[in-house]
Design a protein around this motif. Structure first.
Motif: not given
Length: 201
Positions: A139-159
């Motif tokens: 019930g909270a996979s969205y808030f947990a960002s389950a399975g998502i590498d937020l650090k890599a995504e942040r770098q992708s956005l910065r790029d």
């Protein structure tokens, strides 16, 4: 201006432009159950359904600027199914009054909004786990960002910001799109919170 300073300049503009509506959304009655001291399961489900209604169509508008990020729509849909078995497989209503994103810079601005909500969600997760007994697997996979590498995504956005937001026009387009996305979310939540019209007698 160095690359790091250029990216920081864009993200600071985005933050300043969206701060007023961002602050209002924290107190919006539809989202209030996410931070309430004693949230109810019904209120939490309503917030998750509302977020799905906005995130799902907005993610579809990101186009090529979705590269390097994981879609949150499946997580929200899984959470809705976990919270309400009767709703499994039934798509909630979707927001239609959304900003046009005609340029890469505009889509990056919108992605910044969507990605930022993931970081806020992780900050809320401990409270939701403690008060509602939800979690990454229930019930909270969205808030947990389950399975998502937020650090890599942040770098992708910065790029992307570094590569595609080069001119003052680009910076303005990204900023306007981010502000428009937040405003669209607020309108969507207002719509959901509005009382249903009384049936004609």
């Amino acid at each position: 201006m160095t690359r790091d300073l250029a990216v920081k300049d864009v993200t600071e503009r985005l933050r300043i432009a969206t701060w007023p509506v961002h602050e209002r959304l924290h107190l919006h009655p539809v989202l209030r159950p996410l931070t309430a001291r004693q949230p109810t399961a019904e209120g939490y489900l309503g917030a998750v359904r509302a977020l799905y209604g906005f995130v799902a169509p907005m993610e579809q508008r990101l186009g090529e600027e979705a590269a390097g990020r994981a879609a949150r729509t499946p997580l929200l849909l899984a959470d809705i199914g976990a919270l309400d078995a009767a709703a499994a497989g039934v798509e909630p209503p979707l927001a239609a009054d959304l900003p046009e994103l005609p340029t890469a810079a505009a889509r990056i601005g919108a992605r910044w909004v969507l990605d930022g909500s993931a970081h806020g969600g992780r900050a809320m997760l401990p409270h939701l786990q403690r008060t509602l007994a939800v979690g990454p697997e229930q019930g909270a996979s969205y808030f947990a960002s389950a399975g998502i590498d937020l650090k890599a995504e942040r770098q992708s956005l910065r790029d992307m910001i570094e590569r595609d937001i080069l001119t003052e026009e680009d910076r303005a387009a990204a900023t306007e799109a981010a502000a428009a996305a937040f405003s669209a979310l607020e309108r969507w939540l207002d719509h959901l919170a509005a009382p249903s019209p009384a049936p004609a007698s």
